[in-house]
Design an enzyme around this catalytic site. Structure first.
Site, PDB file in Angstrom:
ATOM      1  N   SER A   1       0.854  -1.190   0.000  1.00  0.00           N
ATOM      2  CA  SER A   1       0.000   0.000   0.000  1.00  0.00           C
ATOM      3  C   SER A   1       0.885   1.233   0.000  1.00  0.00           C
ATOM      4  O   SER A   1       2.036   1.182   0.460  1.00  0.00           O
ATOM      5  CB  SER A   1      -0.887   0.008   1.247  1.00  0.00           C
ATOM      6  OG  SER A   1      -1.548   1.250   1.405  1.00  0.00           O
TER       7      SER A   1
ATOM      8  N   TYR B   1      -1.835   0.067  10.863  1.00  0.00           N
ATOM      9  CA  TYR B   1      -2.030  -0.302   9.464  1.00  0.00           C
ATOM     10  C   TYR B   1      -0.801   0.072   8.650  1.00  0.00           C
ATOM     11  O   TYR B   1      -0.277  -0.746   7.880  1.00  0.00           O
ATOM     12  CB  TYR B   1      -3.273   0.363   8.880  1.00  0.00           C
ATOM     13  CG  TYR B   1      -3.445   0.052   7.401  1.00  0.00           C
ATOM     14  CD1 TYR B   1      -3.729  -1.251   6.987  1.00  0.00           C
ATOM     15  CD2 TYR B   1      -3.274   1.030   6.430  1.00  0.00           C
ATOM     16  CE1 TYR B   1      -3.848  -1.559   5.638  1.00  0.00           C
ATOM     17  CE2 TYR B   1      -3.407   0.732   5.081  1.00  0.00           C
ATOM     18  CZ  TYR B   1      -3.690  -0.564   4.688  1.00  0.00           C
ATOM     19  OH  TYR B   1      -3.790  -0.876   3.354  1.00  0.00           O
TER      20      TYR B   1
END
Length: 253
Positions: free
Chosen positions: A140, A153
């Site tokens: 990501s 995250y």
């Protein structure tokens, strides 16, 4: 192409889009996920539409024993994997560090980091004999830059970046390619999961610009997997035009 592609998290989002893209190109698929009904429906759809073979495996990547047990059940005809797409992953919550849920942190780390490690470790014995296999890890932009309320995250996706680079070095001797794909904002079930079913909050994330779609990301993954054997894209960051990085967007009012 008649390769065998192993895809985790194939019941939705990038994983499901990858399954459709690779099936359309004639590849056979091992699709995995937690939702048996979705896997069976996808198997039927792809076999009917593309005439390829699909093997569904139901397990949660967080469960180490379940991962290894599922891979061990593969029939001999399926015990060769050309490409592994480590797609299963999620974000849960978007809270300041001191307000974040420990349970959310555990789930993200167990899925995004440990799950990727478990699946890779279990599947590699089926890839090494191939000689020119390929592992594609879904990272990501949050694994490149940290943003407010991203804490665990972001940490989990930074780990995916580091693990991918380490894999690339360690697996050189086996001729295995390793590619890390780092998408930016993409409209899938991702935000619905992150905000725990709050659809209005999830939709706000994509207001004022056109985000990536799951199909956009699948197209890029398929391209990386279709290059000549001597060519490897090691690391690729992919965003929509309105997004510069993990933080900066241009949104129309």
């Amino acid at each position: 192409m008649n390769r065998t592609i192993f895809i985790t998290g194939a019941t939705s989002g990038f994983g499901q889009a990858c399954a459709r893209k690779f099936a359309a190109g004639g590849d056979h698929l091992i699709i995995t996920g937690r939702r048996k009904d979705r896997l069976e429906a996808l198997k039927q759809e792809l076999e009917d539409r593309s005439g390829i073979q699909v093997m569904p495996l139901v397990f949660d990547v967080q469960d180490r024993s379940a991962v290894f047990a599922a891979v061990a059940t593969l029939p001999e005809a399926w015990r060769r994997v050309d490409i592994l797409i480590n797609n299963a992953g999620l974000a849960l919550g978007r809270d300041f560090f001191e307000e974040a849920s420990l349970e959310d942190w555990d789930t993200m780390i167990d899925t995004n980091v440990k799950g990727l490690l478990y699946v890779s470790k279990a599947v590699l014995p089926l890839m090494i004999p191939v000689g020119n296999a390929h592992i594609i890890n879904l990272g990501s932009v949050a694994g490149k830059e940290v943003y407010e309320k991203g804490n665990a995250y972001c940490g989990s996706k930074f780990a995916v970046d580091a693990i991918s680079r380490s894999m690339r070095i360690d697996l050189l001797r086996h001729g295995i390619k390793v590619t890390a794909i780092h998408p930016g904002a993409a409209e899938t079930e991702f935000s619905n999961v992150r905000f725990k079913g709050d659809e209005s909050q999830a939709k706000k994330i994509y207001e004022g610009y056109t985000p990536l779609s799951a199909e956009d990301v699948a197209d890029v993954i398929h391209y990386c997997a279709s290059l000549p054997p001597h060519v490897c894209i090691n690391d690729l960051v992919l965003t929509c035009t309105a997004q510069a990085d993990a933080i900066y967007f241009y949104k129309k009012s």
